[in-house]
Design a protein around this motif. Structure first.
Motif, PDB file in Angstrom:
ATOM      1  N   ASP A  85      -6.466 -20.263  -0.795  1.00  0.00           N
ATOM      2  CA  ASP A  85      -5.437 -20.521  -1.793  1.00  0.00           C
ATOM      3  C   ASP A  85      -4.308 -21.337  -1.150  1.00  0.00           C
ATOM      4  OD1 ASP A  85      -3.330 -20.435  -3.624  1.00  0.00           O
ATOM      5  OD2 ASP A  85      -3.774 -18.391  -4.251  1.00  0.00           O
ATOM      6  N   VAL A  86      -4.301 -22.627  -1.416  1.00  0.00           N
ATOM      7  CA  VAL A  86      -3.342 -23.537  -0.794  1.00  0.00           C
ATOM      8  C   VAL A  86      -1.914 -23.150  -1.159  1.00  0.00           C
ATOM      9  CG1 VAL A  86      -2.588 -25.951  -0.613  1.00  0.00           C
ATOM     10  CG2 VAL A  86      -5.029 -25.414  -0.812  1.00  0.00           C
ATOM     11  N   GLU A  87      -1.674 -22.887  -2.444  1.00  0.00           N
ATOM     12  CA  GLU A  87      -0.321 -22.529  -2.883  1.00  0.00           C
ATOM     13  C   GLU A  87       0.177 -21.273  -2.182  1.00  0.00           C
ATOM     14  OE1 GLU A  87       0.853 -23.743  -7.177  1.00  0.00           O
ATOM     15  OE2 GLU A  87      -1.140 -22.828  -7.286  1.00  0.00           O
ATOM     16  N   TYR A  88      -0.684 -20.279  -2.097  1.00  0.00           N
ATOM     17  CA  TYR A  88      -0.297 -19.028  -1.435  1.00  0.00           C
ATOM     18  C   TYR A  88       0.046 -19.271   0.035  1.00  0.00           C
ATOM     19  CZ  TYR A  88      -0.702 -14.515   0.834  1.00  0.00           C
ATOM     20  OH  TYR A  88      -0.446 -13.409   1.606  1.00  0.00           O
ATOM     21  N   LEU A  89      -0.802 -20.031   0.714  1.00  0.00           N
ATOM     22  CA  LEU A  89      -0.573 -20.266   2.134  1.00  0.00           C
ATOM     23  C   LEU A  89       0.699 -21.079   2.390  1.00  0.00           C
ATOM     24  CD1 LEU A  89      -4.240 -20.681   3.182  1.00  0.00           C
ATOM     25  CD2 LEU A  89      -2.671 -18.934   4.000  1.00  0.00           C
ATOM     26  N   LEU A  90       0.975 -22.071   1.548  1.00  0.00           N
ATOM     27  CA  LEU A  90       2.219 -22.832   1.698  1.00  0.00           C
ATOM     28  C   LEU A  90       3.428 -21.921   1.510  1.00  0.00           C
ATOM     29  CD1 LEU A  90       1.340 -26.117  -0.206  1.00  0.00           C
ATOM     30  CD2 LEU A  90       1.512 -25.794   2.279  1.00  0.00           C
ATOM     31  N   THR A  91       3.338 -21.058   0.513  1.00  0.00           N
ATOM     32  CA  THR A  91       4.428 -20.120   0.245  1.00  0.00           C
ATOM     33  C   THR A  91       4.573 -19.124   1.391  1.00  0.00           C
ATOM     34  OG1 THR A  91       4.026 -20.352  -2.119  1.00  0.00           O
ATOM     35  CG2 THR A  91       5.291 -18.441  -1.433  1.00  0.00           C
ATOM     36  N   LYS A  92       3.458 -18.646   1.923  1.00  0.00           N
ATOM     37  CA  LYS A  92       3.460 -17.677   3.026  1.00  0.00           C
ATOM     38  C   LYS A  92       4.056 -18.288   4.297  1.00  0.00           C
ATOM     39  CE  LYS A  92       1.945 -13.604   4.528  1.00  0.00           C
ATOM     40  NZ  LYS A  92       2.537 -12.364   4.073  1.00  0.00           N
ATOM     41  N   HIS A 124       7.500 -24.263  -1.545  1.00  0.00           N
ATOM     42  CA  HIS A 124       6.756 -24.671  -2.747  1.00  0.00           C
ATOM     43  C   HIS A 124       6.902 -23.571  -3.775  1.00  0.00           C
ATOM     44  CE1 HIS A 124       3.695 -25.686  -5.591  1.00  0.00           C
ATOM     45  NE2 HIS A 124       3.001 -24.602  -5.289  1.00  0.00           N
ATOM     46  N   CYS A 125       7.192 -23.961  -4.984  1.00  0.00           N
ATOM     47  CA  CYS A 125       7.323 -23.010  -6.090  1.00  0.00           C
ATOM     48  C   CYS A 125       6.252 -23.346  -7.106  1.00  0.00           C
ATOM     49  CB  CYS A 125       8.721 -23.141  -6.692  1.00  0.00           C
ATOM     50  SG  CYS A 125       8.956 -22.145  -8.154  1.00  0.00           S
ATOM     51  N   ASN A 126       5.440 -22.381  -7.480  1.00  0.00           N
ATOM     52  CA  ASN A 126       4.278 -22.688  -8.330  1.00  0.00           C
ATOM     53  C   ASN A 126       4.648 -23.173  -9.732  1.00  0.00           C
ATOM     54  OD1 ASN A 126       5.051 -20.286  -9.444  1.00  0.00           O
ATOM     55  ND2 ASN A 126       3.118 -19.242  -9.126  1.00  0.00           N
ATOM     56  N   VAL A 127       5.886 -22.976 -10.178  1.00  0.00           N
ATOM     57  CA  VAL A 127       6.275 -23.533 -11.473  1.00  0.00           C
ATOM     58  C   VAL A 127       6.886 -24.922 -11.325  1.00  0.00           C
ATOM     59  CG1 VAL A 127       6.565 -21.300 -12.604  1.00  0.00           C
ATOM     60  CG2 VAL A 127       8.517 -22.372 -11.474  1.00  0.00           C
ATOM     61  N   ARG A 128       7.061 -25.359 -10.116  1.00  0.00           N
ATOM     62  CA  ARG A 128       7.518 -26.717  -9.821  1.00  0.00           C
ATOM     63  C   ARG A 128       6.417 -27.397  -9.020  1.00  0.00           C
ATOM     64  NH1 ARG A 128      10.451 -26.281 -13.505  1.00  0.00           N
ATOM     65  NH2 ARG A 128      12.564 -25.488 -13.424  1.00  0.00           N
ATOM     66  N   VAL A 159      -3.313 -13.149   7.527  1.00  0.00           N
ATOM     67  CA  VAL A 159      -3.826 -14.241   6.695  1.00  0.00           C
ATOM     68  C   VAL A 159      -3.526 -15.598   7.348  1.00  0.00           C
ATOM     69  CG1 VAL A 159      -1.783 -14.412   5.189  1.00  0.00           C
ATOM     70  CG2 VAL A 159      -4.029 -15.119   4.338  1.00  0.00           C
ATOM     71  N   LEU A 160      -2.368 -15.734   7.982  1.00  0.00           N
ATOM     72  CA  LEU A 160      -2.025 -16.994   8.634  1.00  0.00           C
ATOM     73  C   LEU A 160      -2.789 -17.165   9.945  1.00  0.00           C
ATOM     74  CD1 LEU A 160       1.795 -17.209   7.884  1.00  0.00           C
ATOM     75  CD2 LEU A 160      -0.097 -18.394   6.754  1.00  0.00           C
ATOM     76  N   ARG A 161      -2.992 -16.078  10.643  1.00  0.00           N
ATOM     77  CA  ARG A 161      -3.789 -16.146  11.869  1.00  0.00           C
ATOM     78  C   ARG A 161      -5.212 -16.616  11.537  1.00  0.00           C
ATOM     79  NH1 ARG A 161      -3.734 -14.519  16.929  1.00  0.00           N
ATOM     80  NH2 ARG A 161      -1.770 -13.410  16.752  1.00  0.00           N
ATOM     81  N   LYS A 162      -5.835 -16.004  10.540  1.00  0.00           N
ATOM     82  CA  LYS A 162      -7.196 -16.392  10.146  1.00  0.00           C
ATOM     83  C   LYS A 162      -7.231 -17.834   9.646  1.00  0.00           C
ATOM     84  CE  LYS A 162      -9.078 -11.855   9.125  1.00  0.00           C
ATOM     85  NZ  LYS A 162      -9.688 -10.986   8.135  1.00  0.00           N
TER      86      LYS A 162
END
Length: 184
Positions: A85-92, A124-128, A159-162
């Motif tokens: 999930d690209v959006e999740y990882l950018l946010t994380k 990154h904001c998923n509504v923007r 999740v970031l390590r993996k």
């Protein structure tokens, strides 16, 4: 417009349509998916711009919704084919550094170590949805120090390590980057 009611907006549209003699050429109405424009989730009701324009022109006018949202949904659906999930990882990644100056300082040290200039991680904001490309570009720009950082941190998020352990991650990010450029 002063009040931005459906009556005011539809009247302004109709004035413009009549001024340019387009009454017989209007086939569709495209606007943001707000209740004012389309009447809510089910596009029901009579007190919305779409209905008022159709009624005034006395024929069917296709309601298209927001082209930017359509493109965003298309991009989001396409990104579902990527194995993370690209959006999740950018946010994380952004969240890890956003309020923790100690994390930022350690990342700056890693940048020095790999001989790369430090750049702030962008959010990154998923509504923007247009914020995704710049955030992704920054992660790619900082990929080597970020990878080194998260793989050496004792308590980095699993999740970031993996994510950074996967040898194909950078390739997937480059693929997503290339395609987001098309959508943007």
């Amino acid at each position: 417009m002063k009040g931005e009611t459906s009556a005011e907006i539809s009247e302004e549209i109709l004035i413009t349509v009549r001024r340019h003699s387009l009454e017989d050429k209007v086939v569709a109405f495209s606007a943001d998916n707000t209740n004012t424009n389309f009447g809510g989730l089910n596009r029901a009701g009579r007190v919305n711009v779409h209905t008022k324009v159709k009624d005034s022109l006395q024929r069917e006018v296709i309601g298209l919704g927001c082209p930017a949202h359509i493109i965003h949904n298309t991009a989001r659906t396409a990104l579902d084919m990527v194995p993370f999930d690209v959006e999740y990882l950018l946010t994380k990644i952004f969240g890890y550094f956003h309020i923790f100056t100690v994390h930022v300082e350690r990342l700056k040290t890693f940048c020095d170590f790999v001989g790369q200039e430090y750049y702030n991680i962008l959010g990154h904001c998923n509504v923007r949805w247009l914020s995704m490309l710049p955030a992704l570009e920054r992660v790619l720009q900082m990929y080597a120090p970020l990878k080194s950082f998260f793989l050496s941190e004792e308590k980095s998020p699993v999740v970031l390590r993996k994510f950074f352990e996967d040898p194909f991650t950078e390739l997937w990010l480059a693929f997503v980057h290339g395609n987001l450029g098309i959508f943007n």
